[in-house]
Design a protein around this motif. Structure first.
Motif, PDB file in Angstrom:
ATOM      1  N   MET A 142       0.796  -1.226   0.000  1.00  9.81           N
ATOM      2  CA  MET A 142       0.000   0.000   0.000  1.00  9.81           C
ATOM      3  C   MET A 142       0.826   1.272   0.000  1.00  9.81           C
ATOM      4  O   MET A 142       0.339   2.318  -0.410  1.00  9.81           O
ATOM      5  CB  MET A 142      -0.934   0.012   1.215  1.00  9.81           C
ATOM      6  CG  MET A 142      -1.999  -1.070   1.188  1.00  9.81           C
ATOM      7  SD  MET A 142      -3.172  -0.911   2.547  1.00  9.81           S
ATOM      8  CE  MET A 142      -3.905   0.675   2.171  1.00  9.81           C
ATOM      9  N   MET A 143       2.072   1.206   0.467  1.00  2.00           N
ATOM     10  CA  MET A 143       2.868   2.427   0.552  1.00  2.00           C
ATOM     11  C   MET A 143       3.058   3.094  -0.804  1.00  2.00           C
ATOM     12  O   MET A 143       2.887   4.324  -0.927  1.00  2.00           O
ATOM     13  CB  MET A 143       4.216   2.122   1.202  1.00  2.00           C
ATOM     14  CG  MET A 143       4.153   1.941   2.708  1.00  2.00           C
ATOM     15  SD  MET A 143       3.405   3.359   3.553  1.00  2.00           S
ATOM     16  CE  MET A 143       4.607   4.630   3.176  1.00  2.00           C
ATOM     17  N   PRO A 144       3.429   2.350  -1.876  1.00  2.00           N
ATOM     18  CA  PRO A 144       3.546   3.033  -3.172  1.00  2.00           C
ATOM     19  C   PRO A 144       2.238   3.679  -3.613  1.00  2.00           C
ATOM     20  O   PRO A 144       2.232   4.800  -4.136  1.00  2.00           O
ATOM     21  CB  PRO A 144       3.963   1.900  -4.125  1.00  2.00           C
ATOM     22  CG  PRO A 144       4.587   0.878  -3.251  1.00  2.00           C
ATOM     23  CD  PRO A 144       3.838   0.936  -1.974  1.00  2.00           C
ATOM     24  N   ALA A 145       1.133   2.972  -3.381  1.00  2.00           N
ATOM     25  CA  ALA A 145      -0.159   3.551  -3.754  1.00  2.00           C
ATOM     26  C   ALA A 145      -0.469   4.793  -2.925  1.00  2.00           C
ATOM     27  O   ALA A 145      -0.974   5.791  -3.448  1.00  2.00           O
ATOM     28  CB  ALA A 145      -1.268   2.510  -3.585  1.00  2.00           C
ATOM     29  N   LEU A 146      -0.122   4.735  -1.624  1.00  2.00           N
ATOM     30  CA  LEU A 146      -0.360   5.910  -0.780  1.00  2.00           C
ATOM     31  C   LEU A 146       0.497   7.084  -1.218  1.00  2.00           C
ATOM     32  O   LEU A 146       0.039   8.234  -1.219  1.00  2.00           O
ATOM     33  CB  LEU A 146      -0.081   5.553   0.680  1.00  2.00           C
ATOM     34  CG  LEU A 146      -1.081   4.604   1.360  1.00  2.00           C
ATOM     35  CD1 LEU A 146      -0.608   4.254   2.759  1.00  2.00           C
ATOM     36  CD2 LEU A 146      -2.459   5.229   1.418  1.00  2.00           C
ATOM     37  N   VAL A 147       1.737   6.802  -1.583  1.00  2.00           N
ATOM     38  CA  VAL A 147       2.634   7.878  -2.023  1.00  2.00           C
ATOM     39  C   VAL A 147       2.083   8.534  -3.281  1.00  2.00           C
ATOM     40  O   VAL A 147       2.131   9.770  -3.435  1.00  2.00           O
ATOM     41  CB  VAL A 147       4.051   7.319  -2.260  1.00  2.00           C
ATOM     42  CG1 VAL A 147       4.933   8.376  -2.913  1.00  2.00           C
ATOM     43  CG2 VAL A 147       4.676   6.883  -0.942  1.00  2.00           C
ATOM     44  N   SER A 148       1.527   7.726  -4.195  1.00  2.00           N
ATOM     45  CA  SER A 148       0.971   8.293  -5.421  1.00  2.00           C
ATOM     46  C   SER A 148      -0.336   9.027  -5.173  1.00  2.00           C
ATOM     47  O   SER A 148      -0.702   9.949  -5.917  1.00  2.00           O
ATOM     48  CB  SER A 148       0.755   7.184  -6.459  1.00  2.00           C
ATOM     49  OG  SER A 148      -0.170   6.227  -5.978  1.00  2.00           O
TER      50      SER A 148
END
Length: 309
Positions: A142-148
């Motif tokens: 989820m971190m990459p999605a949250l960053v985007s």
């Protein structure tokens, strides 16, 4: 041994027994039973987040042991974990221990038994492996999605702030307050109306009952009238209407024939009714008779002779 020495010995034994009982109680509260025989093994990890003393060690979900002690090895910069297993458990060569973090952050140790027919010696170091926990997987995925998503969230928050700063929002809220007050007033009026209806309903029900009673009485009268009409109809059916109509028709035919004869100047009745001379002669005769009667009244002796014998 003098009494003082005996007393000191008893006090010392009491203190030792108390310390032993206290130690055993603390270990028991930790989940470690000192009276139960066990085999000890060791495992070394790079990190032991969430692992505590008395944490269970399971095989296929069944508890077969627990963590006895956790120490830091300064020579290898690893964390050494002492494991206590049940006395009857034999660990085959090639077995491993998997470290993983559960959903709420607690650590779990899973013993993976090997298929070898030879077994590890008690006190051996069991190879370990780290398994990515559910929270780690969620974080990594989820971190990459949250960053985007964060830039979009900032943009959305900015747009929302602009909308909230619009004076029209405050005016809309004010109008909503006015509408709410009107709704409250309408609700109060509706409550009063319902109370009035509740008071008027008994009278309306009473009137409705009276109307129903009148309707029932009218229905009874209609039924009686219908019965009378049925009786009259039956009586009419029994009358000889055909014979009466035939007689009336015959009488009308006779009247028509008589009327035709009266209107015919050649018939006796027609000549009697239509002859003017006959009318005039009858008139003169009546006049003569009238004058004769007048004269008889005036001069009776002229026409009547009275003789006396």
């Amino acid at each position: 041994m003098n009494p003082t020495s005996k007393k000191n010995v008893l006090i010392g034994l009491t203190v030792v027994v108390s310390i032993c009982i206290l130690y055993w109680g603390i270990e028991y509260l930790k989940g470690i039973n000192l009276l139960k025989p066990a085999n000890f093994y060791y495992a070394k990890f790079e990190k032991v987040n969430g692992l505590t003393v008395a944490s269970p060690v399971t095989v296929n979900g069944f508890k077969v042991g627990q963590v006895r002690e956790i120490t830091y090895d300064y020579d290898t910069n690893q964390i050494s974990v002492e494991l206590s297993f049940e006395k009857g458990l034999k660990i085959p060569d090639g077995s491993t221990i998997t470290f993983s973090n559960e959903l709420l952050g607690a650590a779990a140790l899973q013993l993976n038994l090997g298929a070898s027919k030879t077994y590890m010696e008690v006190g051996s170091v069991i190879p370990t492996q780290m398994q990515e926990g559910l929270m780690d997987k969620v974080g990594n995925d989820m971190m990459p999605a949250l960053v985007s998503i964060l830039p979009k969230v900032d943009s959305i928050v900015g747009s929302v702030n602009q909308i909230l700063a619009n004076p029209a929002i405050a005016a809309s809220v004010t109008r909503c307050d006015a509408i709410t007050r009107e709704l409250a007033a309408s609700s109060a009026q509706l409550t009063e109306l319902m109370a009035s209806l509740n008071k008027a309903i008994p009278g309306m029900v009473h009137n409705a009952n009276g109307v129903l009673a009148n309707a029932n009485a009218l229905t009874g009268d209609l039924r009686t009238t219908t019965g009378n009409l049925n009786t009259i109809t039956g009586n009419l059916k029994e009358l000889p209407l055909d014979t009466t109509l035939n007689r009336i028709n015959a009488t009308l035919a006779n009247v028509q024939r008589l009327t035709a004869k009266l209107n015919n100047e050649n018939s006796s009745l027609g000549m009697l009714l239509n002859d003017k001379k006959l009318y005039q002669n009858a008139t003169s005769t009546v006049a003569s008779l009238d004058s004769l009667l007048q004269d008889v009244k005036k001069h009776p002796k002229k026409y009547v002779t009275i003789k006396v014998f």
